[in-house]
Scaffold this active site. Structure first.
Site, PDB file in Angstrom:
ATOM      1  N   GLU A   1       0.848  -1.191   0.000  1.00 55.72           N
ATOM      2  CA  GLU A   1       0.000   0.000   0.000  1.00 55.72           C
ATOM      3  C   GLU A   1       0.887   1.246   0.000  1.00 55.72           C
ATOM      4  OE1 GLU A   1      -2.381   2.674  -0.477  1.00 55.72           O
ATOM      5  OE2 GLU A   1      -3.405   0.737  -0.291  1.00 55.72           O
TER       6      GLU A   1
ATOM      7  N   GLY B   1      -7.121   1.078   4.019  1.00 51.75           N
ATOM      8  CA  GLY B   1      -8.573   1.172   4.028  1.00 51.75           C
ATOM      9  C   GLY B   1      -9.207   1.591   2.730  1.00 51.75           C
ATOM     10  N   GLY B   2      -8.393   2.045   1.770  1.00 50.50           N
ATOM     11  CA  GLY B   2      -8.957   2.410   0.480  1.00 50.50           C
ATOM     12  C   GLY B   2      -9.893   3.602   0.545  1.00 50.50           C
TER      13      GLY B   2
ATOM     14  N   CYS C   1     -13.173   3.747   0.859  1.00 49.80           N
ATOM     15  CA  CYS C   1     -14.279   3.689   1.817  1.00 49.80           C
ATOM     16  C   CYS C   1     -13.933   4.380   3.125  1.00 49.80           C
ATOM     17  CB  CYS C   1     -14.670   2.239   2.081  1.00 49.80           C
ATOM     18  SG  CYS C   1     -16.005   2.046   3.275  1.00 49.80           S
TER      19      CYS C   1
ATOM     20  N   HIS D   1     -46.633  -3.179  13.783  1.00 43.61           N
ATOM     21  CA  HIS D   1     -47.133  -1.829  13.550  1.00 43.61           C
ATOM     22  C   HIS D   1     -46.807  -0.954  14.757  1.00 43.61           C
ATOM     23  CE1 HIS D   1     -49.880   1.344  12.261  1.00 43.61           C
ATOM     24  NE2 HIS D   1     -50.337   1.379  13.500  1.00 43.61           N
TER      25      HIS D   1
END
Length: 466
Positions: A35, A40-41, A43, A448
């Site tokens: 890297e 983490g790129g 995102c 509901h």
């Protein structure tokens, strides 16, 4: 210089490469993980995580401003922009630190190499190390996960005038723009427009198309245009950007041609949001059998294999829909194919996505335009959000739910533009994955009052075909 030999090399620590390094290492493979920038790129660094941190602050400010509609008197919120940005940076750094710990301490068998990789042969790499020097690597398996960067159009004066991309904005911005001009009216531009508007910045979107998010059906994009316009976002559509300049006072001027003639739009900052371009330059791909498409994306087959045996491309760099969840699924396909003899491929996988405006736009399956283009018969049920009980109770009545149904009564697709749109869309996706007919959803007993009652109401309250 002799090369270091590994079982596998992964180039790029994005949302496909990172979990793949864990899986291969757990299977006993020696993995080199390369890297050149942040772990983490997109995102974690300039995509999902930082934008949603900003979104949370913008939504909270909006809730305070609109609390009076629910009987809660509150003063106008004061946005501490620097604190908002610092919170975003803190959350992002925690994610980076967590990744670094997992790669270097938790998972044995992974060697993290910080540097920029280039192919010298189909299975050999030369890495220019961040701290200086070079390292040579070889492996029978190589995975390219280098992602994309912001596209910058060729516009007169742009380079000299200064501009932001989504990457530089999220990584480097510290002071709030007074007037943000956004070039591009698709998903990135739309999300940023609402975020900054709610944080107190004046915002103008400029787009060459006659409407925002032109890939969507008109009756999907027009309600979003109305929502943003009502909030104070200026839309300059059908506009061809011709020139950018910056005056001595620091003010930017964007000159555009419109059907009504030339306009000059002035602002303090200019954000480029016109798409992404693949990080394939300077990878040395000419030393391999890997081919690129006309836009520079790596061509792969449905197993994510390139034209060079043993070399794969995953995530955004291979083209196609550019979403974190697609990148992660690329990892699963490759992992299962290599380690578990799975034959699952990229063919016919669902492509859900969410535009994180408020309300959210969740999309799964095909749209009306796509159904028409493919000659697929369909019926449509469209439910205004104002008829949803939960929406009325919470005061979140903007938008609609639209579902397409085929001749066999099964769902073809859904567009959910309302509060919790992404979560509701996911329920429709599950129904599609299970092959349920709309009658089964119409008669399903749902607690509901929850937003999930939309699965009943979308069919009970509107007759199909109307």
């Amino acid at each position: 210089m002799p090369a270091d030999s590994f079982d596998a090399i992964i180039i790029g620590a994005g949302q496909a490469g990172t979990p793949l390094s864990y899986a291969l290492a757990a299977a006993g493979r020696r993995v080199a993980f390369i890297e050149s920038d942040f772990l983490g790129g997109s995102c974690i660094n300039y995509g999902c995580a930082p934008t949603k941190a900003l979104l949370a602050s913008a939504q909270r400010a909006h809730l305070v401003r609109t609390a009076g509609a629910l009987g809660i008197e509150a003063p106008e919120p004061v946005v501490n922009f620097r604190a908002v940005i610092e919170r975003m940076h803190t959350l992002r750094q925690k994610s980076r630190d967590s990744l670094h710990r997992k790669i270097t301490e938790v998972h044995d068998g992974i060697t993290l190499i910080r540097g920029r990789a280039q192919f010298t042969a189909p299975h050999s790499l030369q890495v220019a190390l961040v701290g200086g020097g070079e390292q040579h690597l070889t492996a029978s398996l190589i995975f390219i996960n280098t992602g994309t960067c912001a596209a910058v159009p060729d516009i007169e004066g742009l380079a000299d005038s200064g501009y932001l991309t989504s990457d530089s904005l999220l990584l480097n911005m510290t002071e709030q723009p007074e007037h943000l001009l956004i070039l591009g009216g698709s998903y990135i531009g739309v999300e940023f427009s609402q975020i900054f508007c709610r944080l107190g910045t004046r915002v103008t979107i400029i787009d060459k198309e006659p409407r925002l998010m032109s890939r969507e059906d008109p009756d999907v994009s027009h309600p979003l245009e109305e929502l943003l316009t009502k909030a104070g976002v200026e839309l300059v559509l059908n506009a061809n950007t011709r020139r950018v300049s910056r005056g001595a006072n620091g003010i930017l001027t964007v000159t555009v041609d419109t059907p009504d003639g030339e306009r000059r739009l002035r602002g303090s900052h200019l954000l480029m949001a016109v798409g992404r371009t693949p990080n394939t330059r300077n990878l040395g791909l000419e030393h391999t059998g890997i081919t690129l498409d006309e836009d520079g994306y790596i061509e792969v087959n449905e197993h994510l294999q390139t034209g060079t045996r043993g070399v794969y491309a995953l995530g955004d760099v291979k083209g196609g829909p550019q979403f974190t969840h697609i990148s992660y699924d690329d990892y699963r396909i490759v992992r299962d194919g290599l380690l578990h003899n799975s034959q699952r491929t990229t063919a016919d996988r669902p492509m859900p996505y969410v535009v994180f405006t408020e309300p959210q736009l969740g999309r799964i399956g095909i749209s009306k335009n796509q159904a028409k283009e493919k000659g697929i018969p369909y019926r449509v049920s469209r439910l205004p959000a104002s008829t949803i009980g939960r929406a009325v109770q919470t005061g979140e009545t903007e938008g609609f739910v639209e579902v397409l149904v085929g001749d066999d009564d099964r769902l073809l697709g859904a567009a959910v533009f309302c509060e919790q749109g992404g979560e509701i869309m996911t329920m429709f996706q599950l129904a599609m994955a299970g092959g349920l007919r709309y009658q089964e959803l119409e008669n399903m007993i749902i607690a509901h009052p929850v937003w999930g009652e939309v699965l009943n109401n979308a069919f009970q309250r509107l007759k199909l075909g109307e």
